[in-house]
Design an enzyme around this catalytic site. Structure first.
Site, PDB file in Angstrom:
ATOM      1  N   VAL A  10     -30.908  79.877  32.534  1.00 53.78           N
ATOM      2  CA  VAL A  10     -32.142  80.391  31.927  1.00 53.78           C
ATOM      3  C   VAL A  10     -33.194  80.642  32.999  1.00 53.78           C
ATOM      4  O   VAL A  10     -33.885  81.667  32.988  1.00 53.78           O
ATOM      5  CB  VAL A  10     -32.673  79.431  30.849  1.00 53.78           C
ATOM      6  N   HIS A 173     -38.402  74.916  16.142  1.00 50.42           N
ATOM      7  CA  HIS A 173     -37.336  75.642  16.842  1.00 50.42           C
ATOM      8  C   HIS A 173     -36.114  74.742  16.789  1.00 50.42           C
ATOM      9  O   HIS A 173     -35.864  73.930  17.671  1.00 50.42           O
ATOM     10  CB  HIS A 173     -37.734  75.932  18.288  1.00 50.42           C
TER      11      HIS A 173
END
EC number: 1.1.1.37
Length: 308
Positions: A10, A173
């Protein structure tokens, strides 16, 4: 200058996207693994040369090299493995995030922080506490990703480009995230007026399970979509775009919630999340939102005392 803490998939993808989008011309990658950020920086500099980009990457194992950064992006932390929930990462990543937060407060005290580490909302809280920053300056990356996934699945069912859809995803989330089709629009028409109830249910379920599905398929978690989403948020902050995006921020009375980070629409600009936008919800939607908030609160309550 932008610093990206964490040079895994990421972090490296985010750094590449930052360069391609021209968000900043100086990007520092920091990681505790010797050689990793330096190698990624060298590879990214070669990429920049090929693409003709005016950006220079530096790799480091020293947090002091984030000095001068007005934006710090934190992607560091243990990633989800197949079958693992975001919540199972809680205690281990809390320690990592808290330590990084203290380094940010020391070396980049005026920065805005964008965080991707899971479980996202709880880690946003840990970062907020560790840095001592105002709530506006600690922003969790979540809703841009969740909203993008909702737009993709809804767009497939409608036969239109996802770019035509303005998606809204609220709450946690995680497993209790709350896509809101009634407030997600295609040129002013809500999704629940364009899709059949069963199609909406499928799109919502696909959105919620998307991250786990990617991990299940390839053995490691998502990086391309998160990298793109973080870069979009970073651009909004660096260029003071005042752009409305979904992000996790500590609420201060909005939506009847205080002291808990929740995925909501915010206005992103140079100061971070400079405004929280309150979406009008139906009684049923309010109930689902509250359930999601309670899931986040439960996670926060399970944090070790030193991170609260």
């Amino acid at each position: 200058m932008i610093t990206v803490v964490g040079s895994g998939r990421v972090g490296a993808t985010t750094a590449a996207m930052l360069g391609v989008l021209g968000v900043d011309n100086k990007i520092v990658l920091i990681d505790i693994i010797k050689g990793l950020p330096q190698g990624e920086a060298l590879d990214l500099n070669h990429m920049s040369s090929i693409l003709g980009l005016d950006v220079y990457y530096t790799g480091s194992n020293d947090y002091a090299d984030m000095k001068g950064s007005d934006l710090v992006i934190v992607t560091a932390g243990l990633a989800r493995k197949p079958g693992m929930t975001r919540e199972q990462l809680l205690e281990q990543n809390a320690q990592i995030v808290a330590n990084i937060g203290k380094e940010i407060a020391k070396y980049a005290p005026d920065s805005v922080v964008i965080l991707t580490t899971n479980p996202l909302d709880a880690m946003t809280y840990v970062m907020w506490r560790a840095t001592g920053f105002s709530r506006e300056r600690v922003v969790g990356f979540s809703g841009v990703l969740d909203g993008g996934r909702l737009a993709f699945y809804a767009g497939q069912k409608l036969g239109i480009s996802p770019a035509s859809i303005i998606p809204i995803v609220l709450g946690q989330h995680g497993e209790s995230m709350f896509p809101v089709p009634s407030k997600s629009f295609v040129f002013g028409v809500p999704l629940d007026k364009l899709l059949k109830p069963e199609e909406i249910k499928e799109a919502v379920e696909e959105t919620v399970k998307a991250g786990a599905r990617i991990t299940e398929l390839r053995g490691f978690s998502s990086n391309w979509a998160p990298g793109a989403g973080v870069a979009i948020m970073a651009k909004a902050v660096k260029r003071d775009e005042r752009r409305a995006l979904i992000a996790s921020v500590v609420l201060d009375g909005e939506y009847g919630v205080r002291g808990i980070p929740v995925e909501v629409p915010v206005v992103l600009g140079r100061g971070g999340a400079i405004k929280v936008l309150e979406v009008e919800l139906s009684p049923e939607e309010k109930q689902r939102f509250q359930q999601s908030v309670e899931a986040i609160s439960k996670l926060l309550n399970s944090l070790p005392a030193q991170y609260k």
